[in-house]
Design an enzyme around this catalytic site. Sequence first.
Site, PDB file in Angstrom:
ATOM      1  N   HIS A  11       1.690   4.202  -2.993  1.00 30.04           N
ATOM      2  CA  HIS A  11       1.653   5.672  -2.891  1.00 30.04           C
ATOM      3  C   HIS A  11       2.975   6.265  -3.369  1.00 30.04           C
ATOM      4  O   HIS A  11       3.014   7.173  -4.190  1.00 30.04           O
ATOM      5  CB  HIS A  11       1.495   6.111  -1.429  1.00 30.04           C
ATOM      6  CG  HIS A  11       0.118   5.965  -0.870  1.00 30.04           C
ATOM      7  ND1 HIS A  11      -0.988   6.483  -1.482  1.00 30.04           N
ATOM      8  CD2 HIS A  11      -0.326   5.398   0.280  1.00 30.04           C
ATOM      9  CE1 HIS A  11      -2.061   6.213  -0.740  1.00 30.04           C
ATOM     10  NE2 HIS A  11      -1.684   5.551   0.337  1.00 30.04           N
TER      11      HIS A  11
ATOM     12  N   ASP B 186      -7.418   7.641   2.579  1.00 30.20           N
ATOM     13  CA  ASP B 186      -7.100   8.057   1.209  1.00 30.20           C
ATOM     14  C   ASP B 186      -8.377   8.352   0.441  1.00 30.20           C
ATOM     15  O   ASP B 186      -8.474   9.335  -0.284  1.00 30.20           O
ATOM     16  CB  ASP B 186      -6.371   6.938   0.448  1.00 30.20           C
ATOM     17  CG  ASP B 186      -5.058   6.573   1.102  1.00 30.20           C
ATOM     18  OD1 ASP B 186      -4.465   7.437   1.748  1.00 30.20           O
ATOM     19  OD2 ASP B 186      -4.643   5.410   0.956  1.00 30.20           O
TER      20      ASP B 186
ATOM     21  N   HIS C 226       0.834  -1.205   0.000  1.00 21.76           N
ATOM     22  CA  HIS C 226       0.000   0.000   0.000  1.00 21.76           C
ATOM     23  C   HIS C 226       0.873   1.261   0.000  1.00 21.76           C
ATOM     24  O   HIS C 226       0.742   2.114  -0.886  1.00 21.76           O
ATOM     25  CB  HIS C 226      -0.918  -0.030   1.230  1.00 21.76           C
ATOM     26  CG  HIS C 226      -1.839   1.132   1.339  1.00 21.76           C
ATOM     27  ND1 HIS C 226      -3.178   1.054   1.058  1.00 21.76           N
ATOM     28  CD2 HIS C 226      -1.612   2.409   1.696  1.00 21.76           C
ATOM     29  CE1 HIS C 226      -3.731   2.237   1.234  1.00 21.76           C
ATOM     30  NE2 HIS C 226      -2.792   3.083   1.625  1.00 21.76           N
ATOM     31  N   GLU C 227       1.782   1.346   0.960  1.00 21.18           N
ATOM     32  CA  GLU C 227       2.642   2.538   1.033  1.00 21.18           C
ATOM     33  C   GLU C 227       3.572   2.595  -0.169  1.00 21.18           C
ATOM     34  O   GLU C 227       3.834   3.662  -0.715  1.00 21.18           O
ATOM     35  CB  GLU C 227       3.451   2.553   2.335  1.00 21.18           C
ATOM     36  CG  GLU C 227       2.610   2.601   3.617  1.00 21.18           C
ATOM     37  CD  GLU C 227       1.602   3.731   3.631  1.00 21.18           C
ATOM     38  OE1 GLU C 227       1.864   4.777   3.027  1.00 21.18           O
ATOM     39  OE2 GLU C 227       0.533   3.560   4.259  1.00 21.18           O
TER      40      GLU C 227
HETATM   41 ZN    ZN Z   1      -2.876   5.100   1.943  1.00 12.02          ZN
END
Ligand code: ZN
Length: 358
Positions: free
Chosen positions: A137, A209, A133-134
């Site tokens: 981003h 988000d 996930h990170e």
């Molecule tokens: Zn996020």
Amino acid sequence: MDGFESNEGVIMIAATNRPDVLDPALLRPGRFDRQIVVDWPDVRGREGILRVHTRKIPLSDEVDLKQIARGTPGLAGADLANIVNEAALLAARRNRKKVMQRDFEDAKDKVMLGMERRSLVMTEEERKSTAYHEGGHALVGWLLPGSDPVNKVTIIPRGRALGITSWVPQEERHNRSKEDLERMLCHMMGGRAAELLVFNHLTTGAISDIEQATETARNMVCRYGMSEALGPLTFGKKEEMVFLGKEIATHKDYSEQTAVLIDQEVRRIIETAYNAAMQLLRDNMDKLHLLANTLLEREVLDGDEMDRVLHGEKLEPLRPATEPEPAETAAAAQEPLKGAAGQKLEPFSPPSPRPAGA
Ligand code: ZN
């Protein structure tokens, strides 16, 4: 004003954080007719504030207050005082006589991103999906031209987030373009897109988000006039408690038909960003795996390290684990460095102009 003659040379000064509710009679010429806006400090202001608060604290020679000022956009004086205070406490806890740059950096992270929660037990699966996930981003940010550079990616839980990707605006921004906002939406969507691409499942990890993205897209349509379909109009006058920053009510001043259009536009903007993020990641799966695996191994990467990893460089082996953050121990609390005592401030959530994607 009653009671004052014009020749008495009395100057009245007043301050308010609710200028919107002042009686117009007060603001007529000859009364409170000069208004001075006290805004968030800019980078030079922040450096000056840091200088004032560090005056009585022994600083190591390598401390660079300019750099700290650059890395703290959106923070007010009290927040900066808090960082100085935290840095002094950290230095005392680490048995240092002088506060070093590293103490400031750690204090800054603690104040801006929340306290590290190394004690939170995450399953291997959660760690993995957080890393992707990170990584999503950060990688979208790294790939998209014109993005702000990534400051730090971490999968150490902080505050209520399981991981954080934070960005540093290259320069102080007071105004953002439509392209900037579209890029930011793309960054925000990168997290969920990566999870879906790799695990083909959805988690609640993207909750903030999605909230942020929806709000940004709605503002683009309803307030900034950035939708071609709806044109440069505002939709929905808002009644806000300026002081509390809360929205009380939105007056619906548009037709049902427009409401449908607004919803369609918001959806279109977000879907465009999401698809762009998906495409970028799909084309760079090798980089995504590399970044996520490096994160799983090291837990934290700063912007420079991430850059090197993505350019195929090998990072030097991990330093011995940094000392764990002890809880506020009685000893440390009682013996802060001189000048730091009595400055303890309330915790706060930073009104960051560029919120970190959780
Ligand atoms: Zn996020």
